[in-house]
Design an enzyme around this catalytic site. Structure first.
Site, short mmCIF file in Angstrom:
data_model
loop_
_atom_site.label_atom_id
_atom_site.label_comp_id
_atom_site.label_asym_id
_atom_site.label_seq_id
_atom_site.Cartn_x
_atom_site.Cartn_y
_atom_site.Cartn_z
N CYS A 1 47.54 28.50 41.37
CA CYS A 1 47.03 28.40 40.02
C CYS A 1 46.36 29.71 39.60
O CYS A 1 45.72 30.38 40.40
CB CYS A 1 46.06 27.22 39.86
SG CYS A 1 44.38 27.52 40.35
N GLU A 2 46.58 30.05 38.36
CA GLU A 2 46.08 31.34 37.89
C GLU A 2 44.58 31.33 37.62
O GLU A 2 43.98 32.36 37.40
CB GLU A 2 46.85 31.79 36.64
CG GLU A 2 46.64 30.92 35.41
CD GLU A 2 47.55 31.38 34.26
OE1 GLU A 2 48.65 31.87 34.54
OE2 GLU A 2 47.12 31.22 33.10
N HIS A 3 43.99 30.14 37.65
CA HIS A 3 42.55 30.07 37.40
C HIS A 3 41.71 30.28 38.66
O HIS A 3 40.62 30.82 38.60
CB HIS A 3 42.19 28.72 36.76
CG HIS A 3 42.89 28.49 35.46
ND1 HIS A 3 43.48 27.29 35.12
CD2 HIS A 3 43.12 29.33 34.42
CE1 HIS A 3 44.04 27.40 33.93
NE2 HIS A 3 43.84 28.61 33.49
N HIS A 4 42.23 29.80 39.81
CA HIS A 4 41.46 29.89 41.05
C HIS A 4 42.23 30.56 42.18
O HIS A 4 41.71 30.73 43.27
CB HIS A 4 41.04 28.49 41.52
CG HIS A 4 40.30 27.69 40.50
ND1 HIS A 4 40.92 26.87 39.59
CD2 HIS A 4 38.96 27.62 40.23
CE1 HIS A 4 40.02 26.30 38.81
NE2 HIS A 4 38.82 26.75 39.17
N GLN B 1 50.73 24.69 35.83
CA GLN B 1 51.89 23.82 36.04
C GLN B 1 52.69 23.61 34.75
O GLN B 1 53.92 23.50 34.77
CB GLN B 1 51.44 22.48 36.62
CG GLN B 1 52.61 21.61 37.08
CD GLN B 1 52.15 20.36 37.77
OE1 GLN B 1 51.23 20.39 38.58
NE2 GLN B 1 52.77 19.23 37.43
N HIS C 1 46.83 20.01 43.12
CA HIS C 1 46.18 21.29 42.86
C HIS C 1 44.99 21.49 43.80
O HIS C 1 44.04 20.71 43.77
CB HIS C 1 45.72 21.36 41.41
CG HIS C 1 46.86 21.46 40.44
ND1 HIS C 1 47.03 22.51 39.59
CD2 HIS C 1 47.91 20.64 40.24
CE1 HIS C 1 48.13 22.34 38.88
NE2 HIS C 1 48.68 21.20 39.25
N CYS D 1 42.66 23.49 43.65
CA CYS D 1 41.38 23.70 42.97
C CYS D 1 40.73 22.37 42.58
O CYS D 1 39.55 22.31 42.28
CB CYS D 1 41.54 24.60 41.75
SG CYS D 1 42.73 24.04 40.55
ZN LIG Z 1 42.91 26.07 39.49
#
Ligand SMILES: [Zn+2]
Length: 190
Positions: free
Chosen positions: A70-73, A111, A139, A141
């Protein structure tokens, strides 16, 4: 160097024996996890077959395992992809569908975007009557941190052409991939 900084930040000693080779291993892992950036997804679909001998039913490949981040975490997303399309004149080798998922999965992703990119590429390259893509992802995260929902999976889908416009076609696809709960959701949406 960046990996040593992260190890030190986590509270450990990058100089201790067990961690000495870790930065090099992490680099090799990253090369594999993010190999998708150096690949052109449509290249995997370049070889299509026009001779389909009158086959005019949908083609489905289900349970394609994927690992993304995931690009956030930068946490892992582990899941399965299900792909269906209704060919017009061109089909593609089924292993190429798995390759297509892999190219986009091996990048920093959300996703929703991953689902759309797979569907849109198939639509563009094969120009079929329709494309259906459903992804189920766990996920990291969410499962290992944050709200700690260790069993939750996220389901995303993109339906194009006849899969979007024709309820029966969509139902046939959802029944074939046997995605728990999705068929019911499709009925509700129709
Ligand atoms: Zn994430």
């Amino acid at each position: 160097m960046a990996v040593r900084t992260l190890i030190r930040w986590a509270g450990d000693d990058p100089g201790r024996e067990g961690l000495l080779d870790t930065p090099a291993r992490v680099v090799r892992a990253y090369e594999q996890w993010f190999a998708g950036y150096s690949q052109d997804p449509s290249q995997h679909l370049a070889r299509t077959f026009e001779e389909v001998s009158g086959y005019d039913e949908m083609v489905i490949l289900r349970d394609i395992a994927f690992v993304s981040h995931c690009e956030h975490h930068m946490a892992p997303i582990v899941g399965r992809a299900h792909i269906g399309y209704l060919p017009r004149t061109r089909v593609v080798g089924i292993s190429k569908l798995a390759r297509l998922v892999e190219v986009y999965a091996r990048r920093l992703q959300i996703q929703e975007a991953l689902t759309a990119e797979i569907a849109d590429t198939l639509e563009r390259v094969l120009a079929p009557h329709g494309v259906a893509v459903v992804l189920e992802g766990a996920h990291g995260c969410m499962t290992s941190r944050g709200v700690g929902q260790s069993t939750a999976t996220m389901v995303t889908s993109r339906m194009l052409g006849v899969f979007r416009d024709n309820r029966e076609t969509r139902q046939e696809f959802l029944a074939a991939i046997d995605c728990r709960g999705l068929a019911a959701a499709g009925r509700a949406a129709a």
